[in-house]
Scaffold this active site. Structure first.
Site, mmCIF file in Angstrom:
data_model
loop_
_atom_site.group_PDB
_atom_site.id
_atom_site.type_symbol
_atom_site.label_atom_id
_atom_site.label_comp_id
_atom_site.label_asym_id
_atom_site.label_seq_id
_atom_site.Cartn_x
_atom_site.Cartn_y
_atom_site.Cartn_z
ATOM 1 N N PHE A 220 100.373 5.711 -5.938
ATOM 2 C CA PHE A 220 101.710 5.829 -6.528
ATOM 3 C C PHE A 220 102.644 4.933 -5.724
ATOM 4 O O PHE A 220 102.850 5.157 -4.534
ATOM 5 C CB PHE A 220 102.166 7.282 -6.463
ATOM 6 C CG PHE A 220 103.451 7.581 -7.194
ATOM 7 C CD1 PHE A 220 103.429 8.234 -8.419
ATOM 8 C CD2 PHE A 220 104.684 7.228 -6.659
ATOM 9 C CE1 PHE A 220 104.599 8.522 -9.087
ATOM 10 C CE2 PHE A 220 105.860 7.512 -7.326
ATOM 11 C CZ PHE A 220 105.826 8.163 -8.543
ATOM 12 N N LEU A 221 103.193 3.911 -6.380
ATOM 13 C CA LEU A 221 103.982 2.942 -5.615
ATOM 14 C C LEU A 221 105.201 2.454 -6.385
ATOM 15 O O LEU A 221 105.087 1.937 -7.500
ATOM 16 C CB LEU A 221 103.113 1.733 -5.245
ATOM 17 C CG LEU A 221 103.780 0.699 -4.334
ATOM 18 C CD1 LEU A 221 104.028 1.283 -2.946
ATOM 19 C CD2 LEU A 221 102.933 -0.554 -4.217
ATOM 20 N N ILE A 222 106.363 2.633 -5.787
ATOM 21 C CA ILE A 222 107.593 1.966 -6.204
ATOM 22 C C ILE A 222 107.783 0.805 -5.226
ATOM 23 O O ILE A 222 107.752 1.006 -4.016
ATOM 24 C CB ILE A 222 108.806 2.908 -6.147
ATOM 25 C CG1 ILE A 222 108.591 4.138 -7.040
ATOM 26 C CG2 ILE A 222 110.081 2.158 -6.555
ATOM 27 C CD1 ILE A 222 108.477 3.826 -8.513
ATOM 28 N N GLN A 227 113.047 1.242 -4.000
ATOM 29 C CA GLN A 227 112.847 2.571 -3.439
ATOM 30 C C GLN A 227 114.175 3.244 -3.095
ATOM 31 O O GLN A 227 115.203 2.599 -2.964
ATOM 32 C CB GLN A 227 111.959 2.479 -2.190
ATOM 33 C CG GLN A 227 110.517 2.101 -2.495
ATOM 34 C CD GLN A 227 109.655 1.930 -1.243
ATOM 35 O OE1 GLN A 227 110.105 2.161 -0.125
ATOM 36 N NE2 GLN A 227 108.406 1.530 -1.446
ATOM 37 N N ASP A 228 114.111 4.582 -2.978
ATOM 38 C CA ASP A 228 115.269 5.411 -2.600
ATOM 39 C C ASP A 228 116.400 5.321 -3.614
ATOM 40 O O ASP A 228 117.579 5.445 -3.267
ATOM 41 C CB ASP A 228 115.786 5.016 -1.204
ATOM 42 C CG ASP A 228 114.720 5.169 -0.131
ATOM 43 O OD1 ASP A 228 113.974 6.159 -0.176
ATOM 44 O OD2 ASP A 228 114.629 4.281 0.745
ATOM 45 N N GLY A 232 111.101 7.036 -8.258
ATOM 46 C CA GLY A 232 109.864 7.773 -8.004
ATOM 47 C C GLY A 232 109.820 9.094 -8.749
ATOM 48 O O GLY A 232 108.811 9.443 -9.369
ATOM 49 N N SER A 233 110.917 9.830 -8.707
ATOM 50 C CA SER A 233 110.977 11.117 -9.405
ATOM 51 C C SER A 233 110.872 10.934 -10.910
ATOM 52 O O SER A 233 110.175 11.701 -11.589
ATOM 53 C CB SER A 233 112.284 11.845 -9.058
ATOM 54 O OG SER A 233 112.267 12.306 -7.723
ATOM 55 N N GLU A 255 95.719 12.636 -4.990
ATOM 56 C CA GLU A 255 94.766 12.229 -3.973
ATOM 57 C C GLU A 255 95.463 11.919 -2.647
ATOM 58 O O GLU A 255 96.269 11.001 -2.562
ATOM 59 C CB GLU A 255 94.008 10.973 -4.433
ATOM 60 C CG GLU A 255 92.983 10.461 -3.421
ATOM 61 C CD GLU A 255 92.282 9.210 -3.897
ATOM 62 O OE1 GLU A 255 91.479 8.651 -3.123
ATOM 63 O OE2 GLU A 255 92.546 8.775 -5.033
#
Length: 374
Positions: A220-222, A227-228, A232-233, A255
């Protein structure tokens, strides 16, 4: 050369500092990786170069990669690794522009003209954030366009996710979720997910024609520039909602999540259970039977450990007297062997200390939700 030039530290660079990653749009945003050990070894040190800088750049839309290695001096030593070749071995073969920046710009400029998402990109969700519109797609890896894009971005997983590995793109159980800016088409992040067959017992296996699966979030990658900011949410919630609507998905797992993702997961799952009315049910009847709790867990498609954590958080936020009893019982069972061999007073103190740590951590998560809702 002076004697000082023969000191090993003069020829040793931190791989994390030497590697400069950039995403280029209207402007270039440069950042450093968190991990380089998969490429340059466990020590994350590179020996044999002075003033080493390794540029790894990507177009913000097509993610066409570019590599340029610069240094002021290099030792003539068989043990000195070719840092460029090492990096290229982790990038898609015959798809990287090396050193020729003008050619790279020309290449991705041309690609942008025909960069239309194929029908294999299935829209999952849309959302607005800070005045911009974003869209989330789901794909399998059987499409050539998807494979090309994934091969270009997969290096971010090993640079920013500890212990990550490249996935087997020939395995049809892998799916990739993509997050894009709707207007600019800039890629904001991606998630690799996997489906495991879920055996539900002999009778279910005999009677049910439809296969059932556990769905796992793997990588899972932003991307760092985004980011921030709340992406992501939004991305996590969209993936989970799509799985909740899929009757063949029975359970949602993650995972090896790191602490940051654990927090993101806890906050979003807790908010979801509140929105779905589970908090209200607990307030009216906190002493639900094990059968009722298991039925709720299955309806939310949560794995057992995650459901129990959320249940404890909700009991705490409701000031339920069952919170302490439930947590201490769990901690006692988990640490039974160690506690049973300890002096009773010391065991009681250790159990209380563990309980306080759990309570403080839960409060931190609950308060972060309450603060964001203000």
């Amino acid at each position: 050369m002076s004697a000082d030039d023969f000191k090993p530290e003069k020829w040793t660079s931190s791989a994390n500092e030497a590697l400069k990653v950039s995403i280029v749009g209207e402007n270039a945003v440069q950042f450093s990786p968190l991990f380089t050990y998969p490429i340059y070894g466990d020590s994350e040190k590179i020996y044999g170069y002075k003033d080493l800088v390794i540029h790894l750049a990507f177009d913000s839309i097509t993610f066409k990669p570019y590599v340029n290695v610069k240094y002021s001096a290099k030792l003539k030593d068989d043990e000195v690794v070719d840092v460029q070749e090492k990096l290229l071995s982790f990038l898609p073969q015959n798809d990287v522009i090396v050193r020729d920046e003008a050619k790279w710009v020309d290449c991705f400029t041309e690609e942008r003209k025909i960069h239309d998402l194929p029908d294999s990109f299935k829209k999952v969700s849309e959302y607005s954030l800070n005045g911009e519109e974003y869209v989330i797609y789901k794909t399998s890896l059987i499409d050539d366009f998807v494979r090309k894009m994934h091969r270009r971005v997969q290096i971010f997983s090993i640079l920013f996710i500890e212990a990550a590995n490249y996935i087997d793109e020939t395995d049809s159980n892998w799916e990739v979720f993509w997050l894009l800016n709707k207007k600019s088409k800039k890629l904001v992040g991606f998630v690799t997910t996997y489906r495991y067959w879920h055996y539900l017992g002999g009778q279910s296996f005999d009677e049910n024609i439809d296969q059932k699966f556990r769905a796992k979030i793997s990588q899972f990658l932003i991307f760092p520039p985004y980011q921030d900011k709340g992406h992501g949410s939004c991305l996590y919630d969209a993936i989970v909602q799509s799985w909740l609507l899929n009757k063949n998905i029975t359970e949602i797992t993650v995972e090896d999540p790191n602490e940051a993702f654990d927090d993101l997961r806890d906050r979003n799952d807790l908010q979801r259970l509140r929105k779905m009315g589970f908090d209200t049910i607990l307030q009216k009847n906190s002493q639900l039977s094990d059968k009722a709790l298991e039925s709720s867990r299955k309806s939310f498609k949560l794995e057992e450990r995650q459901f129990n954590r959320l249940l404890e958080m909700l009991l705490l936020s409701n000031n339920s007297p069952l919170f302490e009893l439930r947590v201490k019982k769990r901690l006692f069972i988990k640490n039974y062997d160690a506690l049973n061999q300890t002096d009773p007073d010391e065991a009681k103190e250790a159990l209380q200390n563990s309980f306080e740590l759990v309570k403080d951590d839960y409060r931190r998560i609950i308060e972060s939700i309450n603060t964001s809702e203000v």
